[in-house]
Scaffold this active site. Sequence first.
Site, PDB file in Angstrom:
ATOM      1  CE  LYS A  40      -3.213  -2.261   3.189  1.00 21.66           C
ATOM      2  NZ  LYS A  40      -3.780  -2.145   4.547  1.00 21.66           N
TER       3      LYS A  40
ATOM      4  CG  ASP B   2      15.100  -2.196   4.535  1.00 18.57           C
ATOM      5  OD1 ASP B   2      16.318  -1.951   4.547  1.00 18.57           O
ATOM      6  OD2 ASP B   2      14.510  -2.704   5.506  1.00 18.57           O
TER       7      ASP B   2
ATOM      8  NE  ARG C 100      -0.899   1.968   5.119  1.00 17.02           N
ATOM      9  CZ  ARG C 100       0.077   1.134   4.766  1.00 17.02           C
ATOM     10  NH1 ARG C 100       1.125   1.575   4.109  1.00 17.02           N
ATOM     11  NH2 ARG C 100       0.014  -0.144   5.072  1.00 17.02           N
TER      12      ARG C 100
HETATM   13  P1  IMP Z   1      12.121  -4.460   1.159  1.00 14.88           P
HETATM   14  O1  IMP Z   1      11.454  -5.603   0.434  1.00 14.88           O
HETATM   15  O2  IMP Z   1      12.920  -4.888   2.335  1.00 14.88           O
HETATM   16  O3  IMP Z   1      12.900  -3.543   0.221  1.00 14.88           O
HETATM   17  O4  IMP Z   1      11.011  -3.592   1.836  1.00 14.88           O
HETATM   18  C1  IMP Z   1       9.980  -3.093   1.135  1.00 14.88           C
HETATM   19  C2  IMP Z   1       8.788  -2.790   1.984  1.00 14.88           C
HETATM   20  O5  IMP Z   1       9.033  -2.874   3.398  1.00 14.88           O
HETATM   21  C3  IMP Z   1       8.374  -1.373   1.728  1.00 14.88           C
HETATM   22  O6  IMP Z   1       7.539  -1.296   0.583  1.00 14.88           O
HETATM   23  C4  IMP Z   1       7.686  -1.003   3.004  1.00 14.88           C
HETATM   24  O7  IMP Z   1       6.333  -1.394   2.960  1.00 14.88           O
HETATM   25  C5  IMP Z   1       8.404  -1.822   4.067  1.00 14.88           C
HETATM   26  N1  IMP Z   1       9.438  -1.009   4.748  1.00 14.88           N
HETATM   27  C6  IMP Z   1      10.776  -1.140   4.695  1.00 14.88           C
HETATM   28  N2  IMP Z   1      11.393  -0.195   5.445  1.00 14.88           N
HETATM   29  C7  IMP Z   1      10.402   0.560   5.981  1.00 14.88           C
HETATM   30  C8  IMP Z   1      10.388   1.716   6.862  1.00 14.88           C
HETATM   31  O8  IMP Z   1      11.417   2.281   7.292  1.00 14.88           O
HETATM   32  N3  IMP Z   1       9.147   2.203   7.167  1.00 14.88           N
HETATM   33  C9  IMP Z   1       7.984   1.675   6.710  1.00 14.88           C
HETATM   34  N4  IMP Z   1       7.951   0.606   5.899  1.00 14.88           N
HETATM   35  C10 IMP Z   1       9.157   0.048   5.533  1.00 14.88           C
HETATM   36 MG    MG Z   2       4.479  -1.550   4.857  1.00 17.98          MG
END
Ligand code: IMP
Ligand code: MG
Length: 177
Positions: free
Chosen positions: A42, A104, A166
């Site tokens: 989202k 991330d 959000r």
């Molecule tokens: P990744 O797959 O680890 O790159 O993370 C992607 C998803 O994790 C993002 O689309 C967010 O929904 C969530 N996410 C990662 N870091 C944060 C943060 O610092 N705050 C809020 N959501 C996060």
């Molecule tokens: Mg999230």
Amino acid sequence: MKAGLGTVLISEDEIRRRIDEIGQQISKDYAGRAVTFVGILKGSFIFLADMIRAVSVDIPVEVDFMSVSSYGDATTTSGTIHIEKDLAVPIDGKDVIIVEDIVDTGLTLLHVYNILSARGAKTLRVAALLEKPGNSKYDRPLDYIGFRIPNKFVVGFGLDYAQKFRNLSDIRVLNEI
Ligand code: IMP
Ligand code: MG
């Protein structure tokens, strides 16, 4: 953990200015073509909403969403990812920009990129509002980046903690309290 809002990391004004720049860049890069934006739900919905309005009206814009989840509300993202909602429009032969709130570990993005690439998108680029450098398993360059941030958990402007925050207009650090 109990979570409380911390300091403002990126102000509403800074976000707006940066998104306007990205919209102008996309308008140049895609002049004479149409673009399909694929928002990853989202978290990306506010970024996507502002970004497409910063893109020139001369560029036909199509919007769709995918929902991909990693499990739980933890502030660390698990490696297990699963598609909850798929696209409604076909993307083969189209110029697609994937829109992500934050990269991330990059696993979400890697997964979505591979799916859309296998479906025959003509071109595939990525716009991410935020990037936490150094963690990403997604090894291609991010084409449009809002801001590189330190390795802290942030909320606001679409990003949540346990589905909350959000609706903040700026981006803030989340503190443990
Ligand atoms: P990744 O797959 O680890 O790159 O993370 C992607 C998803 O994790 C993002 O689309 C967010 O929904 C969530 N996410 C990662 N870091 C944060 C943060 O610092 N705050 C809020 N959501 C996060
Ligand atoms: Mg999230």
